[in-house]
Motif scaffolding. Sequence first.
Motif, PDB file in Angstrom:
ATOM      1  N   ALA A   1     -47.655   3.004 -41.985  1.00  0.00           N
ATOM      2  CA  ALA A   1     -46.890   3.585 -40.884  1.00  0.00           C
ATOM      3  C   ALA A   1     -46.615   2.604 -39.751  1.00  0.00           C
ATOM      4  CB  ALA A   1     -47.615   4.801 -40.329  1.00  0.00           C
ATOM      5  N   TRP A   2     -47.378   1.505 -39.674  1.00  0.00           N
ATOM      6  CA  TRP A   2     -47.225   0.585 -38.555  1.00  0.00           C
ATOM      7  C   TRP A   2     -46.645  -0.763 -38.957  1.00  0.00           C
ATOM      8  CZ3 TRP A   2     -47.192   3.053 -34.261  1.00  0.00           C
ATOM      9  CH2 TRP A   2     -47.924   4.222 -34.147  1.00  0.00           C
ATOM     10  N   GLN A   3     -46.084  -0.848 -40.141  1.00  0.00           N
ATOM     11  CA  GLN A   3     -45.474  -2.115 -40.540  1.00  0.00           C
ATOM     12  C   GLN A   3     -44.135  -2.314 -39.828  1.00  0.00           C
ATOM     13  OE1 GLN A   3     -43.812  -2.396 -44.541  1.00  0.00           O
ATOM     14  NE2 GLN A   3     -44.187  -0.200 -44.784  1.00  0.00           N
ATOM     15  N   LEU A   4     -43.726  -3.548 -39.756  1.00  0.00           N
ATOM     16  CA  LEU A   4     -42.432  -3.886 -39.179  1.00  0.00           C
ATOM     17  C   LEU A   4     -41.372  -3.753 -40.266  1.00  0.00           C
ATOM     18  CD1 LEU A   4     -40.747  -4.982 -36.826  1.00  0.00           C
ATOM     19  CD2 LEU A   4     -41.245  -7.274 -37.679  1.00  0.00           C
ATOM     20  N   ILE A   5     -40.435  -2.868 -40.041  1.00  0.00           N
ATOM     21  CA  ILE A   5     -39.369  -2.646 -41.027  1.00  0.00           C
ATOM     22  C   ILE A   5     -38.089  -3.264 -40.489  1.00  0.00           C
ATOM     23  CG2 ILE A   5     -38.029  -0.924 -42.271  1.00  0.00           C
ATOM     24  CD1 ILE A   5     -40.409   0.957 -42.009  1.00  0.00           C
ATOM     25  N   VAL A   6     -37.510  -4.145 -41.286  1.00  0.00           N
ATOM     26  CA  VAL A   6     -36.270  -4.822 -40.934  1.00  0.00           C
ATOM     27  C   VAL A   6     -35.261  -4.570 -42.054  1.00  0.00           C
ATOM     28  CG1 VAL A   6     -37.388  -6.593 -39.521  1.00  0.00           C
ATOM     29  CG2 VAL A   6     -37.086  -6.976 -41.955  1.00  0.00           C
ATOM     30  N   PRO A   7     -33.970  -4.776 -41.794  1.00  0.00           N
ATOM     31  CA  PRO A   7     -32.970  -4.522 -42.834  1.00  0.00           C
ATOM     32  C   PRO A   7     -33.235  -5.269 -44.139  1.00  0.00           C
ATOM     33  CG  PRO A   7     -31.870  -4.756 -40.741  1.00  0.00           C
ATOM     34  CD  PRO A   7     -33.322  -5.088 -40.506  1.00  0.00           C
ATOM     35  N   ALA A   8     -33.714  -6.511 -44.063  1.00  0.00           N
ATOM     36  CA  ALA A   8     -33.974  -7.278 -45.288  1.00  0.00           C
ATOM     37  C   ALA A   8     -35.034  -6.606 -46.155  1.00  0.00           C
ATOM     38  CB  ALA A   8     -34.394  -8.697 -44.940  1.00  0.00           C
ATOM     39  N   LYS A   9     -36.049  -6.010 -45.527  1.00  0.00           N
ATOM     40  CA  LYS A   9     -37.096  -5.322 -46.273  1.00  0.00           C
ATOM     41  C   LYS A   9     -36.535  -4.073 -46.952  1.00  0.00           C
ATOM     42  CE  LYS A   9     -41.299  -5.330 -44.734  1.00  0.00           C
ATOM     43  NZ  LYS A   9     -42.561  -5.059 -44.015  1.00  0.00           N
ATOM     44  N   VAL A  10     -35.659  -3.356 -46.257  1.00  0.00           N
ATOM     45  CA  VAL A  10     -35.038  -2.165 -46.838  1.00  0.00           C
ATOM     46  C   VAL A  10     -34.164  -2.551 -48.024  1.00  0.00           C
ATOM     47  CG1 VAL A  10     -33.432  -0.262 -46.389  1.00  0.00           C
ATOM     48  CG2 VAL A  10     -35.123  -0.898 -44.660  1.00  0.00           C
ATOM     49  N   TYR A  11     -33.360  -3.585 -47.862  1.00  0.00           N
ATOM     50  CA  TYR A  11     -32.468  -4.026 -48.944  1.00  0.00           C
ATOM     51  C   TYR A  11     -33.267  -4.561 -50.126  1.00  0.00           C
ATOM     52  CZ  TYR A  11     -28.041  -3.342 -46.606  1.00  0.00           C
ATOM     53  OH  TYR A  11     -26.938  -2.776 -46.030  1.00  0.00           O
ATOM     54  N   HIS A  12     -34.369  -5.259 -49.863  1.00  0.00           N
ATOM     55  CA  HIS A  12     -35.208  -5.762 -50.949  1.00  0.00           C
ATOM     56  C   HIS A  12     -35.780  -4.599 -51.758  1.00  0.00           C
ATOM     57  CE1 HIS A  12     -37.804  -8.542 -53.072  1.00  0.00           C
ATOM     58  NE2 HIS A  12     -38.838  -7.744 -52.806  1.00  0.00           N
ATOM     59  N   ARG A  13     -36.211  -3.546 -51.075  1.00  0.00           N
ATOM     60  CA  ARG A  13     -36.751  -2.373 -51.757  1.00  0.00           C
ATOM     61  C   ARG A  13     -35.682  -1.692 -52.613  1.00  0.00           C
ATOM     62  NH1 ARG A  13     -41.236   1.229 -51.356  1.00  0.00           N
ATOM     63  NH2 ARG A  13     -42.252  -0.656 -50.609  1.00  0.00           N
ATOM     64  N   LEU A  14     -34.437  -1.755 -52.166  1.00  0.00           N
ATOM     65  CA  LEU A  14     -33.328  -1.163 -52.921  1.00  0.00           C
ATOM     66  C   LEU A  14     -32.795  -2.097 -54.011  1.00  0.00           C
ATOM     67  CD1 LEU A  14     -31.354   0.409 -49.952  1.00  0.00           C
ATOM     68  CD2 LEU A  14     -32.538   1.650 -51.769  1.00  0.00           C
TER      69      LEU A  14
END
Length: 103
Positions: free
Chosen positions: A26-39
């Motif tokens: 819940a406390w990780q830093l979420i950035v667009p690159a992390k979201v795109y990598h997951r997708l």
Amino acid sequence: MLICHCNLITEKEIEATILELLDEDAWQLIVPAKVYHRLHKRGRCCGCFPNVVETIIRITEAYHSRSQAGGLDVVSHLDRVRGLRVQFGSKTYEGRQRNNRAA
């Protein structure tokens, strides 16, 4: 609503991915690159990244306001993040000056 035209990613897909990441930590830093990598995608023109950042902030605020964590601390931190985006993000585009031409 379609957020990324290059990869055909919808807002619902991005929201679901952000929630998955928050459920893991819940406390990780979420950035667009992390979201795109997951997708299993990558940013191509990256024109959608400001919308993805706003979605990350909106979903993270809602997630933490529903959790047992101190909601006031989370919201005040995200307000500071928004302030930094206004302060530093609007002066230049991709690190270039306005009068600089690529071609």
